[in-house]
Design a protein around this motif. Structure first.
Motif, mmCIF file in Angstrom:
data_model
loop_
_atom_site.group_PDB
_atom_site.id
_atom_site.type_symbol
_atom_site.label_atom_id
_atom_site.label_comp_id
_atom_site.label_asym_id
_atom_site.label_seq_id
_atom_site.Cartn_x
_atom_site.Cartn_y
_atom_site.Cartn_z
ATOM 1 N N PHE B 178 0.831 -1.206 0.000
ATOM 2 C CA PHE B 178 0.000 0.000 0.000
ATOM 3 C C PHE B 178 0.869 1.261 0.000
ATOM 4 O O PHE B 178 0.669 2.176 -0.802
ATOM 5 N N HIS B 179 1.816 1.315 0.917
ATOM 6 C CA HIS B 179 2.605 2.557 1.019
ATOM 7 C C HIS B 179 3.486 2.763 -0.225
ATOM 8 O O HIS B 179 3.785 3.894 -0.593
ATOM 9 N N HIS B 180 3.856 1.657 -0.864
ATOM 10 C CA HIS B 180 4.564 1.772 -2.139
ATOM 11 C C HIS B 180 3.640 2.385 -3.198
ATOM 12 O O HIS B 180 4.068 3.216 -4.005
ATOM 13 N N MET B 181 2.378 1.992 -3.168
ATOM 14 C CA MET B 181 1.408 2.599 -4.101
ATOM 15 C C MET B 181 1.331 4.113 -3.874
ATOM 16 O O MET B 181 1.281 4.890 -4.832
ATOM 17 N N VAL B 182 1.341 4.535 -2.612
ATOM 18 C CA VAL B 182 1.300 5.976 -2.329
ATOM 19 C C VAL B 182 2.552 6.648 -2.894
ATOM 20 O O VAL B 182 2.489 7.730 -3.480
ATOM 21 N N ARG B 183 3.682 5.960 -2.741
ATOM 22 C CA ARG B 183 4.944 6.523 -3.237
ATOM 23 C C ARG B 183 4.921 6.646 -4.760
ATOM 24 O O ARG B 183 5.320 7.668 -5.311
ATOM 25 N N VAL B 184 4.455 5.595 -5.437
ATOM 26 C CA VAL B 184 4.488 5.584 -6.905
ATOM 27 C C VAL B 184 3.408 6.497 -7.489
ATOM 28 O O VAL B 184 3.654 7.252 -8.428
ATOM 29 N N MET B 185 2.210 6.423 -6.915
ATOM 30 C CA MET B 185 1.065 7.119 -7.517
ATOM 31 C C MET B 185 0.879 8.528 -6.965
ATOM 32 O O MET B 185 0.324 9.398 -7.634
ATOM 33 N N GLY B 186 1.301 8.757 -5.713
ATOM 34 C CA GLY B 186 1.144 10.071 -5.089
ATOM 35 C C GLY B 186 -0.062 10.119 -4.172
ATOM 36 O O GLY B 186 -1.093 9.501 -4.469
ATOM 37 N N PRO B 187 0.043 10.862 -3.065
ATOM 38 C CA PRO B 187 -1.022 10.877 -2.066
ATOM 39 C C PRO B 187 -2.309 11.553 -2.542
ATOM 40 O O PRO B 187 -3.346 11.399 -1.910
ATOM 41 N N GLY B 215 -8.270 -0.767 3.319
ATOM 42 C CA GLY B 215 -8.577 0.102 4.457
ATOM 43 C C GLY B 215 -7.824 1.421 4.451
ATOM 44 O O GLY B 215 -8.217 2.375 5.129
ATOM 45 N N GLN B 216 -6.741 1.488 3.683
ATOM 46 C CA GLN B 216 -5.908 2.686 3.688
ATOM 47 C C GLN B 216 -6.210 3.612 2.517
ATOM 48 O O GLN B 216 -5.507 4.608 2.316
ATOM 49 N N ALA B 217 -7.255 3.296 1.761
ATOM 50 C CA ALA B 217 -7.547 4.013 0.506
ATOM 51 C C ALA B 217 -7.446 5.531 0.640
ATOM 52 O O ALA B 217 -6.996 6.223 -0.268
ATOM 53 N N MET B 218 -7.852 6.060 1.790
ATOM 54 C CA MET B 218 -7.888 7.522 1.951
ATOM 55 C C MET B 218 -6.518 8.170 1.773
ATOM 56 O O MET B 218 -6.428 9.330 1.415
ATOM 57 N N PHE B 219 -5.459 7.416 2.011
ATOM 58 C CA PHE B 219 -4.132 8.025 1.891
ATOM 59 C C PHE B 219 -3.656 8.121 0.443
ATOM 60 O O PHE B 219 -2.576 8.635 0.170
ATOM 61 N N SER B 276 3.864 12.427 7.983
ATOM 62 C CA SER B 276 2.704 12.241 7.096
ATOM 63 C C SER B 276 2.683 10.837 6.523
ATOM 64 O O SER B 276 3.738 10.264 6.211
ATOM 65 N N PRO B 277 1.491 10.268 6.327
ATOM 66 C CA PRO B 277 1.399 8.964 5.672
ATOM 67 C C PRO B 277 1.826 9.002 4.207
ATOM 68 O O PRO B 277 1.847 7.983 3.540
ATOM 69 N N ALA B 278 2.175 10.183 3.720
ATOM 70 C CA ALA B 278 2.656 10.286 2.336
ATOM 71 C C ALA B 278 4.149 9.986 2.225
ATOM 72 O O ALA B 278 4.669 9.874 1.127
ATOM 73 N N ASN B 279 4.846 9.859 3.367
ATOM 74 C CA ASN B 279 6.314 9.795 3.345
ATOM 75 C C ASN B 279 6.873 8.377 3.314
ATOM 76 O O ASN B 279 7.547 7.946 4.241
ATOM 77 N N THR B 280 6.615 7.653 2.243
ATOM 78 C CA THR B 280 7.135 6.284 2.109
ATOM 79 C C THR B 280 8.638 6.314 1.829
ATOM 80 O O THR B 280 9.091 7.025 0.932
ATOM 81 N N ARG B 281 9.396 5.516 2.589
ATOM 82 C CA ARG B 281 10.842 5.410 2.381
ATOM 83 C C ARG B 281 11.250 3.937 2.393
ATOM 84 O O ARG B 281 10.520 3.101 2.904
ATOM 85 N N ASP B 282 12.444 3.662 1.883
ATOM 86 C CA ASP B 282 12.958 2.292 1.980
ATOM 87 C C ASP B 282 13.400 2.033 3.411
ATOM 88 O O ASP B 282 14.103 2.853 4.012
#
Lengths: 171, 427
Positions: B178-187, B215-219, B276-282
């Motif tokens: 999920f968080h990778h999706m946020v990273r690739v697609m944008g919040p 469940g995390q769709a909102m992010f 922020s939940p937008a801050n996906t990192r390795d």
């Protein structure tokens, strides 16, 4: 009652995208329920005398996806108490948008607004022509119109009066 | 004309042959779901009666309430709220499920996640019912409309199709995806849109992992997230579904707002850094950061597969002295299953503090952090102050990372522990 055209100064221009509105009152303060106390704290982390300088009808300008995260209500309660009449942003986060619209508070999506506005600029919003005008520069931008129910809520002053109009039609 | 799942579900709920994105509709939710929370349910109950003169909600069988926050109560005022909820449920003939777990999970266990159904809640994490092909939408205070009118007005969202391809590496979980999706697609990539997930990664993924994703769709800015039902889904919902509906599938040539394909074959565990939940990192860039507390639970993670992988990491080991590891199974049923499997024993012996299901760890009402502390967490959010002091920090990660970090007192890669455990089993 109906939505009236707006005219006010840009009390603040939020430069950030994905802005978390909890930061407006500070996360440490979001459980405060007294609106006067909240209003006094609004933007204190940005500008200590922000609250004192706001005039009734002033506007806030935001970036893309304004209101991202878990948007709690205290920030805009505080802003409304200070007299802020609307937020005009590049775009809004859906949860924030729905929540504030149901309170009858206009969140105006207007691509280009951030670059076109400096803090203190006087702006007008015309709901009939869907235009946002910067009176300093003369620039006009188009806002994205509301859906019928969103407009209905804003016209009525919020979800409850809007539902009352629907559930109990005027005779 | 071909339609997406979203369009089909909303068309049925609106009583129309079809709906199109951008169109405003008034639809009848099959389920109105809520948990009691001050300023929400107590206010809805009051407004329904006082502002609209409604003494009894119509079709109470569509409603369900959960008491999952403030469990157990720590102040008389909290217990007072629960009393109001119980009394309203009794008076209205609406079921109130209490101390059975986090409502979004229990709703699925009880059969409110019916494939093809339309469900509303004020809380956006209800989107996890999308794992079962339910269109579940968090309308915030707009849910009052469903208390008062039996319907909800909404604009039909456009649909983004996301295809997840490849194979997940060991130690990489739905949470990372999920968080990778946020990273690739944008919040903000899916603002006001619905995400329909598909692809071999979804096909291979457990129901639990799918719940975590949806469940995390909102992010992603999304209204909700959906997965077309497959054999796993139908097995789960058989005998549970509250209503009889035909499952809904997207038409092969449905029209999407966009189609995104993400290959997750090379994905490694991630960490989402504050604020922020937008801050996906390795994860590898943050291993070694000192952490003081860990939370494994929430509606986002805390299911059996999360407990299993944590137990795999922790089996026969002891967590760092002074580190506080809180493990909170998402529901009573999950806790009981974990006990039967011996997972609870492993976790307790490793030094974890196990709690009965509650939402309260996720927002710092319990296990509050003080200034300067740092947590690894499978909770939903990492905003400063979410779990206590605004000067504390939350690093979101998967359950295995929480467990490994508990052993080291630093953000740690679980994969060496998992490899050792798996070799041990093989030998």
């Amino acid at each position: 009652m109906s939505l009236v055209n707006l005219r006010g100064r840009a009390a603040w221009v939020f430069e950030e995208d994905d802005y978390d509105i909890d930061l407006i009152v500070g996360v440490r303060n979001i459980k405060i329920t007294d609106v006067k106390e909240l209003a006094a704290l609004a933007m204190a982390d940005y500008l200590p005398d922000f609250a004192a300088g706001v005039q009734k009808g002033d506007l806030l300008i935001g970036g893309h996806n304004f209101g991202y995260g878990h948007p709690h209500y205290p920030a805009m309660r505080a802003m409304r108490h200070l007299g802020i009449a609307a937020v005009i942003a590049e775009s809004f986060s859906p949860g924030f948008f729905r929540g504030e619209t149901s309170m009858g508070f206009p969140l105006v999506s207007c691509p280009g607004i951030r670059a076109a506005t400096a803090r203190g600029d006087a702006l007008t919003v015309d709901w009939d022509t869907n235009e946002v005008r910067n009176l300093r520069s003369g620039q006009t931008l188009m806002l994205q119109p509301f859906s019928e129910s969103e407009r209905g809520m804003l016209d009525a002053g919020g979800l409850i009066p809007y539902l009352k109009r629907r559930v109990v039609p005027a005779s | 004309m071909p339609q997406t799942m979203t369009e089909k579900i909303l068309a049925r709920a609106a009583g129309r042959p079809r709906v199109v994105p951008g169109e405003e509709i008034t639809a009848r939710p099959d389920f109105v779901i809520a948990y009691d929370f001050p300023g929400y349910t107590d206010v809805f109950f009051k407004e329904t009666r006082e502002d609209f003169g409604i003494e009894k909600v119509s079709s109470p069988e569509r409603f369900v309430l959960f008491i999952d926050h403030m469990v157990p109560a720590t102040a008389p005022k909290e217990e007072e709220l629960h009393k109001i909820t119980r009394a309203w449920g009794k008076e209205q003939g609406v079921p109130v499920h209490e101390r059975e777990g986090i409502g979004h999970q229990v709703a699925a266990e009880l059969g409110y996640a019916t494939p093809g159904a339309f469900a509303v809640h004020f809380d956006g994490h209800v989107s996890q019912l999308g794992a079962f092909g339910t269109f579940a939408f968090g309308a915030r205070k707009g849910v009052l409309e469903s208390f008062v009118t039996e319907t909800l007005t909404l604009t039909v969202p456009a649909t983004v199709k996301v295809e997840l391809t490849g194979t997940l590496q060991p130690g990489v979980m739905a949470r990372d995806v999920f968080h990778h999706m946020v990273r690739v697609m944008g919040p903000a990539s899916c603002r006001f849109k619905v995400v329909e997930l598909c692809g071999p990664v979804i096909d291979a993924m457990s129901i639990e992992g799918r719940q975590t994703l949806c469940g995390q769709a909102m992010f992603l800015g999304a209204t909700t997230m959906l997965i077309a039902p497959d054999a796993k889904t139908l097995d789960y919902v058989r005998g549970r579904s509250k209503i009889a509906l035909d499952p809904v599938y997207p038409d092969a040539d449905a029209s999407y707002d966009s189609v995104v394909t993400i290959d997750v074959s090379t994905l490694e565990p991630i960490v989402v850094i504050p604020p922020s939940p937008a801050n996906t990192r390795d994860l590898k860039d943050y291993t070694g950061v000192e952490v003081h507390t860990g939370y494994l639970g929430s509606c986002a993670s805390g299911r059996l597969e999360d407990l299993r992988i944590a137990a795999e990491v922790l089996r026969g080991r002891r967590i760092q002295p002074g580190f506080q590891l809180h493990v909170v199974p998402t529901s009573k049923a999950i806790m009981a299953a974990a006990a039967r499997e011996g997972l609870i024993e492993v976790l307790v012996e490793a030094g974890a503090f196990i709690s009965s299901p509650s939402c309260d760890y996720c927002f710092g009402r319990i296990a509050t952090m003080s200034d300067g502390q740092r947590a690894v967490s499978t909770g939903t959010l990492n905003t400063p102050g979410r779990m206590g002091s605004v000067d504390s920090e939350i690093y979101i990660c998967n359950a295995a990372v929480v467990a490994a970090s508990a052993l080291e007192g630093r953000i740690a890669d679980p994969r060496p522990y998992l490899a050792a455990a798996r070799e041990g089993v093989a030998a």
